[in-house]
Motif scaffolding. Structure first.
Motif, PDB file in Angstrom:
ATOM      1  N   PRO A 113      64.066 -41.097  27.042  1.00  0.00           N
ATOM      2  CA  PRO A 113      64.421 -39.702  26.765  1.00  0.00           C
ATOM      3  C   PRO A 113      63.295 -38.737  27.123  1.00  0.00           C
ATOM      4  CG  PRO A 113      63.843 -40.832  24.746  1.00  0.00           C
ATOM      5  CD  PRO A 113      63.881 -41.887  25.820  1.00  0.00           C
ATOM      6  N   ILE A 114      63.612 -37.459  27.082  1.00  0.00           N
ATOM      7  CA  ILE A 114      62.600 -36.428  27.311  1.00  0.00           C
ATOM      8  C   ILE A 114      61.544 -36.506  26.208  1.00  0.00           C
ATOM      9  CG2 ILE A 114      62.213 -33.951  27.668  1.00  0.00           C
ATOM     10  CD1 ILE A 114      64.156 -35.304  29.656  1.00  0.00           C
ATOM     11  N   SER A 115      60.293 -36.309  26.569  1.00  0.00           N
ATOM     12  CA  SER A 115      59.196 -36.359  25.582  1.00  0.00           C
ATOM     13  C   SER A 115      59.112 -35.033  24.839  1.00  0.00           C
ATOM     14  CB  SER A 115      57.875 -36.687  26.275  1.00  0.00           C
ATOM     15  OG  SER A 115      57.656 -35.819  27.370  1.00  0.00           O
ATOM     16  N   ILE A 116      60.154 -34.752  24.067  1.00  0.00           N
ATOM     17  CA  ILE A 116      60.324 -33.446  23.428  1.00  0.00           C
ATOM     18  C   ILE A 116      59.186 -33.126  22.474  1.00  0.00           C
ATOM     19  CG2 ILE A 116      61.840 -32.071  21.954  1.00  0.00           C
ATOM     20  CD1 ILE A 116      64.163 -33.877  22.989  1.00  0.00           C
ATOM     21  N   GLU A 117      58.825 -34.094  21.641  1.00  0.00           N
ATOM     22  CA  GLU A 117      57.798 -33.835  20.624  1.00  0.00           C
ATOM     23  C   GLU A 117      56.464 -33.471  21.264  1.00  0.00           C
ATOM     24  OE1 GLU A 117      56.034 -35.880  16.555  1.00  0.00           O
ATOM     25  OE2 GLU A 117      56.875 -37.155  18.120  1.00  0.00           O
ATOM     26  N   ASN A 118      56.084 -34.188  22.301  1.00  0.00           N
ATOM     27  CA  ASN A 118      54.805 -33.905  22.941  1.00  0.00           C
ATOM     28  C   ASN A 118      54.824 -32.567  23.679  1.00  0.00           C
ATOM     29  OD1 ASN A 118      52.796 -34.932  25.630  1.00  0.00           O
ATOM     30  ND2 ASN A 118      52.071 -34.805  23.538  1.00  0.00           N
ATOM     31  N   ILE A 119      55.957 -32.227  24.269  1.00  0.00           N
ATOM     32  CA  ILE A 119      56.088 -30.914  24.917  1.00  0.00           C
ATOM     33  C   ILE A 119      55.931 -29.814  23.869  1.00  0.00           C
ATOM     34  CG2 ILE A 119      57.701 -29.369  26.086  1.00  0.00           C
ATOM     35  CD1 ILE A 119      58.837 -31.860  27.507  1.00  0.00           C
ATOM     36  N   GLU A 120      56.570 -30.010  22.724  1.00  0.00           N
ATOM     37  CA  GLU A 120      56.471 -29.048  21.617  1.00  0.00           C
ATOM     38  C   GLU A 120      55.016 -28.848  21.190  1.00  0.00           C
ATOM     39  OE1 GLU A 120      57.735 -29.405  16.972  1.00  0.00           O
ATOM     40  OE2 GLU A 120      59.329 -29.692  18.440  1.00  0.00           O
ATOM     41  N   LYS A 121      54.311 -29.940  21.013  1.00  0.00           N
ATOM     42  CA  LYS A 121      52.901 -29.867  20.610  1.00  0.00           C
ATOM     43  C   LYS A 121      52.076 -29.119  21.647  1.00  0.00           C
ATOM     44  CE  LYS A 121      48.890 -32.894  19.939  1.00  0.00           C
ATOM     45  NZ  LYS A 121      48.432 -34.310  19.914  1.00  0.00           N
ATOM     46  N   ASN A 122      52.314 -29.385  22.923  1.00  0.00           N
ATOM     47  CA  ASN A 122      51.555 -28.718  23.974  1.00  0.00           C
ATOM     48  C   ASN A 122      51.864 -27.228  24.055  1.00  0.00           C
ATOM     49  OD1 ASN A 122      49.868 -30.535  26.079  1.00  0.00           O
ATOM     50  ND2 ASN A 122      51.460 -31.774  25.115  1.00  0.00           N
ATOM     51  N   ILE A 123      53.104 -26.860  23.787  1.00  0.00           N
ATOM     52  CA  ILE A 123      53.459 -25.438  23.803  1.00  0.00           C
ATOM     53  C   ILE A 123      52.689 -24.686  22.729  1.00  0.00           C
ATOM     54  CG2 ILE A 123      55.301 -23.770  23.355  1.00  0.00           C
ATOM     55  CD1 ILE A 123      57.266 -25.824  24.542  1.00  0.00           C
ATOM     56  N   VAL A 124      52.705 -25.203  21.493  1.00  0.00           N
ATOM     57  CA  VAL A 124      52.065 -24.472  20.400  1.00  0.00           C
ATOM     58  C   VAL A 124      50.547 -24.475  20.549  1.00  0.00           C
ATOM     59  CG1 VAL A 124      51.995 -26.431  18.793  1.00  0.00           C
ATOM     60  CG2 VAL A 124      52.062 -24.105  17.903  1.00  0.00           C
ATOM     61  N   GLU A 125      49.984 -25.573  21.053  1.00  0.00           N
ATOM     62  CA  GLU A 125      48.536 -25.594  21.241  1.00  0.00           C
ATOM     63  C   GLU A 125      48.123 -24.619  22.346  1.00  0.00           C
ATOM     64  OE1 GLU A 125      46.249 -26.990  19.334  1.00  0.00           O
ATOM     65  OE2 GLU A 125      47.919 -27.616  18.046  1.00  0.00           O
ATOM     66  N   ARG A 126      48.922 -24.524  23.378  1.00  0.00           N
ATOM     67  CA  ARG A 126      48.645 -23.543  24.438  1.00  0.00           C
ATOM     68  C   ARG A 126      48.740 -22.124  23.876  1.00  0.00           C
ATOM     69  NH1 ARG A 126      49.456 -23.619  30.115  1.00  0.00           N
ATOM     70  NH2 ARG A 126      48.878 -21.584  30.970  1.00  0.00           N
ATOM     71  N   PHE A 128      48.223 -21.105  20.753  1.00  0.00           N
ATOM     72  CA  PHE A 128      47.038 -20.788  19.945  1.00  0.00           C
ATOM     73  C   PHE A 128      45.828 -20.534  20.843  1.00  0.00           C
ATOM     74  CE2 PHE A 128      49.065 -22.521  16.032  1.00  0.00           C
ATOM     75  CZ  PHE A 128      48.669 -21.525  15.148  1.00  0.00           C
ATOM     76  N   LYS A 129      45.669 -21.351  21.864  1.00  0.00           N
ATOM     77  CA  LYS A 129      44.538 -21.215  22.777  1.00  0.00           C
ATOM     78  C   LYS A 129      44.537 -19.865  23.480  1.00  0.00           C
ATOM     79  CE  LYS A 129      42.468 -23.385  26.889  1.00  0.00           C
ATOM     80  NZ  LYS A 129      42.621 -24.499  27.876  1.00  0.00           N
ATOM     81  N   GLU A 130      45.730 -19.408  23.871  1.00  0.00           N
ATOM     82  CA  GLU A 130      45.840 -18.143  24.605  1.00  0.00           C
ATOM     83  C   GLU A 130      45.880 -16.926  23.679  1.00  0.00           C
ATOM     84  OE1 GLU A 130      45.626 -17.891  27.766  1.00  0.00           O
ATOM     85  OE2 GLU A 130      45.879 -19.979  28.424  1.00  0.00           O
TER      86      GLU A 130
END
Length: 487
Positions: A113-126, A128-130
């Motif tokens: 399946p799509i790696s939904i959880e990891n994509i979600e984590k990367n979106i929110v971390e990006r 906060f970073k920005e």
């Protein structure tokens, strides 16, 4: 959504981990992030599947294909906006959620399946970073006051939603820090506490009031609580399950949550008297869930001599069981990163006695192998297998057996009715108790469950409180009565 042929071109890629010998020397998160380019590819795997069952799998109703598509296009800020429109704290779910959405992903029928959880984590971390995640205090206040009891994910979600509606919200937490089980029940190597502090700073800047070391009904009179215009009880399910087993009172038999809480407090310089350590001990963890896994990881970091895990249920199959077909949550073996760090796992085993020495200290466990007899129309029967008795050396037994429900103190003092499972009684979708202006949500209402359900219930309860206070509400709502999973 995504790239039309993306699921054919790109294979699923997950975050990797630091080597075991390195990560067990500390309590930091140890995932190695994928590159932005690779995450973009993962978003591109999301199919234009017509009916995205991932929505039904997610108790929050996250708009998963939509934020995947934004990642595919490189529109990270839009992805963050879409993600936060349904989920207050994706940095928590992106680390801790078992991802029922992925188990109901259409692509998962034939491929990974799509790696939904990891994509979600990367979106929110990006985000906060920005600097895209900023405090959003309400433009006006309603003059209404709301007390939220409990600062776990349900309480925090309810508080943020009610604050956005313009009410003045005070959150009461009986521990010395905000976060509930996120703070002290989840090991730091799974959720570094700076992740919580970062979000709490946002909530405080939005105007939410936090009061710690306040145990309502113990050192804070419930009569003072009644002065608020509405009350939301989000105290969680914290009554630990034990065993009716001889020797359970031995010195060395410890509740898992006490063990985990102590370690996190010590890590952050809190005073803990007589910390329970697994160092140089034969450790047996009883219970095969996430908390048991956390005990395994913590014991290995302590430097245990050996770590063994007992589970009374049968070993799940390595692949999805036919009894739980797609898109339902699968019966399937789960091997966590903590398991990979070193543990002997045993299924269909029952503890018969905790053996003590003359000083009352735990020295061994006596067990027997079991099987489950299934009789149509009756509850499964646990049958002991003759001749399978065994004695295991053990200096520390950790009880990771889950929770039986919430503590009843507040219910008794407020007059709130309990249901047949000892949870605080409130109709699903309404969240209103039998007591005027008192609502409840999360594990306190539904019993021990998932973080994603806690956030969902906190959001939904906030809407019902807003309607109670104002007669209507502009807060978003999700009808999850048709959800495919109820974990």
């Amino acid at each position: 959504m995504g790239k039309v042929t993306g699921f054919k071109e790109f294979e699923r890629q997950d975050e990797s981990y630091e080597p075991v010998e390195k990560r067990v020397k500390n309590y930091n998160e140890f995932t190695i992030p994928l590159s932005d380019e690779e995450i973009t590819k993962q978003g591109s795997r999301c199919m234009d599947c017509g009916i995205p069952f991932c929505h039904s799998g997610c108790p929050l109703g996250n708009l998963i294909p939509d934020f995947n598509h934004m990642v595919h296009q490189g529109e990270w800020q839009k992805a963050s906006w879409i993600l936060h429109s349904t989920n207050n704290f994706p940095e928590f779910t992106g680390r801790l959620c078992p991802a029922p959405c992925e188990k109901s992903c259409v692509l998962g029928i034939i491929e990974d399946p799509i790696s939904i959880e990891n994509i979600e984590k990367n979106i929110v971390e990006r985000a906060f970073k920005e600097g895209w995640i900023k405090p959003q205090p309400p433009k006006t206040r309603t003059g209404k006051t709301v007390a939220v009891v409990g600062s776990g994910p349900a309480g925090l979600a309810a508080a943020q939603q009610l604050n956005r509606a313009g009410h003045t919200v005070t959150v009461f937490e009986r521990d010395d820090e905000v976060g509930g089980l996120l703070r002290y029940g989840i090991p730091n190597f799974k959720l570094e506490k700076g992740v919580i502090d970062r979000r709490i700073a946002i909530l405080k800047a939005e105007g939410i009031i936090f009061k710690t070391n306040v145990n309502v009904g113990v050192n804070y009179d419930v009569e003072e609580l009644k002065a608020f215009d509405s009350i939301v009880l989000c105290g969680g399910a914290t009554e630990r399950r034990s065993l009716p087993t001889p020797g359970i009172d031995a010195d060395g038999v410890v509740q898992a949550m006490d063990f985990l809480t102590q370690q996190t407090k010590v890590l952050f310089g809190k005073e803990v008297k007589d910390q329970v350590l697994a160092t140089d001990k034969h450790v047996i963890v009883i219970g095969g869930g996430d908390t048991g896994s956390d005990c395994v990881g913590t014991s290995n970091r302590h430097g245990a001599k050996s770590v063994v895990n007992f589970e009374i249920m049968p070993k799940p199959p390595g692949h999805r069981s036919p009894t739980t077909p797609w898109p339902f949550w699968p019966l399937q073996l789960k091997t966590s990163s903590s398991h990979e760090e070193g543990v002997e796992r045993n299924w269909l085993i029952n503890t018969k006695e905790f053996v003590k020495d003359e000083n009352g200290k735990l020295i061994a466990l006596k067990t027997v192998n079991v099987e489950w007899k299934m009789v149509p129309g009756q509850r499964p029967q646990l049958i002991e297998i003759e001749g399978t008795e065994k004695t295991w050396p053990c200096d520390l037994a950790l009880l990771a057996l889950g929770f039986t429900g919430p503590e009843s103190t507040l219910a008794e003092k407020l007059g709130v009715e309990l249901d047949t499972r000892s949870n605080y009684k409130a109709e699903y979708g309404k969240y209103k108790t039998n007591v005027t202006k008192v609502f409840t949500a999360g594990d306190m209402r539904r019993g021990q469950s998932l973080i994603v359900w806690a956030i969902s219930e906190g959001r939904e309860a906030a809407r019902q409180v807003d309607i109670y206070l104002m007669g209507k509400s502009d807060l978003p709502s999700k009808d999850v009565t048709g959800d495919l999973v109820a974990l």
